[in-house]
Design a protein around this motif. Structure first.
Motif, PDB file in Angstrom:
ATOM      1  N   LEU A   1       0.830  -1.205   0.000  1.00 36.89           N
ATOM      2  CA  LEU A   1       0.000   0.000   0.000  1.00 36.89           C
ATOM      3  C   LEU A   1       0.864   1.254   0.000  1.00 36.89           C
ATOM      4  O   LEU A   1       0.566   2.225  -0.702  1.00 36.89           O
ATOM      5  N   TYR A   2       1.952   1.214   0.766  1.00 39.68           N
ATOM      6  CA  TYR A   2       2.874   2.349   0.777  1.00 39.68           C
ATOM      7  C   TYR A   2       3.530   2.525  -0.596  1.00 39.68           C
ATOM      8  O   TYR A   2       3.783   3.655  -1.019  1.00 39.68           O
ATOM      9  N   GLY A   3       3.795   1.432  -1.296  1.00 36.58           N
ATOM     10  CA  GLY A   3       4.334   1.519  -2.649  1.00 36.58           C
ATOM     11  C   GLY A   3       3.385   2.246  -3.587  1.00 36.58           C
ATOM     12  O   GLY A   3       3.810   3.051  -4.417  1.00 36.58           O
ATOM     13  N   ILE A   4       2.091   1.987  -3.421  1.00 40.91           N
ATOM     14  CA  ILE A   4       1.092   2.697  -4.235  1.00 40.91           C
ATOM     15  C   ILE A   4       1.085   4.177  -3.887  1.00 40.91           C
ATOM     16  O   ILE A   4       1.053   5.038  -4.782  1.00 40.91           O
TER      17      ILE A   4
ATOM     18  N   ALA B   1       1.666  18.642  -0.175  1.00 38.28           N
ATOM     19  CA  ALA B   1       0.920  17.528  -0.754  1.00 38.28           C
ATOM     20  C   ALA B   1       1.534  16.196  -0.326  1.00 38.28           C
ATOM     21  O   ALA B   1       0.817  15.226  -0.040  1.00 38.28           O
ATOM     22  N   VAL B   2       2.853  16.130  -0.254  1.00 38.64           N
ATOM     23  CA  VAL B   2       3.532  14.908   0.181  1.00 38.64           C
ATOM     24  C   VAL B   2       3.222  14.626   1.647  1.00 38.64           C
ATOM     25  O   VAL B   2       2.953  13.483   2.034  1.00 38.64           O
TER      26      VAL B   2
ATOM     27  N   ILE C   1       2.073   7.387  -6.357  1.00 43.27           N
ATOM     28  CA  ILE C   1       1.228   8.574  -6.528  1.00 43.27           C
ATOM     29  C   ILE C   1       2.011   9.830  -6.161  1.00 43.27           C
ATOM     30  O   ILE C   1       1.920  10.857  -6.845  1.00 43.27           O
ATOM     31  N   ARG C   2       2.796   9.753  -5.089  1.00 43.52           N
ATOM     32  CA  ARG C   2       3.591  10.902  -4.656  1.00 43.52           C
ATOM     33  C   ARG C   2       4.602  11.298  -5.702  1.00 43.52           C
ATOM     34  O   ARG C   2       4.751  12.474  -6.028  1.00 43.52           O
ATOM     35  N   VAL C   3       5.318  10.323  -6.250  1.00 37.94           N
ATOM     36  CA  VAL C   3       6.359  10.625  -7.230  1.00 37.94           C
ATOM     37  C   VAL C   3       5.749  11.103  -8.537  1.00 37.94           C
ATOM     38  O   VAL C   3       6.253  12.031  -9.178  1.00 37.94           O
ATOM     39  N   ALA C   4       4.651  10.502  -8.941  1.00 41.65           N
ATOM     40  CA  ALA C   4       4.065  10.816 -10.245  1.00 41.65           C
ATOM     41  C   ALA C   4       3.278  12.121 -10.253  1.00 41.65           C
ATOM     42  O   ALA C   4       3.359  12.887 -11.215  1.00 41.65           O
ATOM     43  N   PHE C   5       2.531  12.391  -9.207  1.00 42.32           N
ATOM     44  CA  PHE C   5       1.574  13.483  -9.286  1.00 42.32           C
ATOM     45  C   PHE C   5       1.785  14.616  -8.292  1.00 42.32           C
ATOM     46  O   PHE C   5       1.339  15.721  -8.532  1.00 42.32           O
ATOM     47  N   LEU C   6       2.415  14.354  -7.171  1.00 48.12           N
ATOM     48  CA  LEU C   6       2.531  15.374  -6.135  1.00 48.12           C
ATOM     49  C   LEU C   6       3.926  15.979  -6.144  1.00 48.12           C
ATOM     50  O   LEU C   6       4.919  15.261  -6.073  1.00 48.12           O
ATOM     51  N   SER C   7       3.982  17.291  -6.229  1.00 46.75           N
ATOM     52  CA  SER C   7       5.292  17.932  -6.310  1.00 46.75           C
ATOM     53  C   SER C   7       5.590  18.859  -5.136  1.00 46.75           C
ATOM     54  O   SER C   7       6.741  19.140  -4.859  1.00 46.75           O
TER      55      SER C   7
END
Length: 166
Positions: A25-28, A42-43, A32-38
């Protein structure tokens, strides 16, 4: 009510598997953090959401397995399973999807720049007033300045009754 050793050991082994599930679940969440949150906020919000989900899931797990008793070995087992997943399979998976996400981001940036160039070219050709506004304003100002100078000249000429050379 006492819990048998068999149930406690079974709960500990299942908590190891539960920790592996939390690692997935943390991998998911990491994807999401790496792909969409900058942004940092947000992180932080994403991490808080993960912690809330994980704590609620751990409580429900202990409720189901140990009749609502939260034991330290359950938390320890979940933590060990989580760390085992993160430092073994989790690192391997993150080495796979991080370059893919970076490549996708590069492609998206190239598409954005091409789209901006095409849009700018279309707007320039179809609507000249948007991009040549400063030239038109300057010519309009020059015409207004010329008119006001003429009026002053005419006004001074009328007083002095001199002719203008227009």
């Amino acid at each position: 009510m006492e819990i048998d050793f068999y149930i406690q050991s079974q709960a500990f082994l299942y908590s190891l598997l539960f920790g592996v599930g939390l690692g997935m679940l943390y991998g998911i969440f990491k994807f999401i953090r790496v792909a969409f949150l900058s942004t940092k906020t947000a992180v932080i919000i994403a991490d808080i959401i993960f912690m809330l989900v994980a704590s609620i899931a751990l409580f429900l797990y202990s409720l189901a397995m140990l009749y609502g008793y939260v034991r330290i070995y359950i938390v320890f087992g979940a933590l060990c399973g989580f760390l085992a997943y993160r430092f073994s399979l989790g690192k391997l998976i993150s080495r796979i999807y991080c370059p893919i996400i970076n490549a996708i981001n590069v492609i998206i940036q190239k598409i954005k720049t091409k789209f901006k160039k095409i849009t700018k070219k279309l707007l320039k050709s179809s609507n000249n007033i948007l991009y040549n506004m400063s030239k038109k304003i300057d010519t309009f100002r020059n015409k207004r300045i010329g008119l006001s100078v003429r009026k002053k000249v005419k006004a001074s000429n009328e007083k002095g009754k001199e002719k203008t050379a227009d």
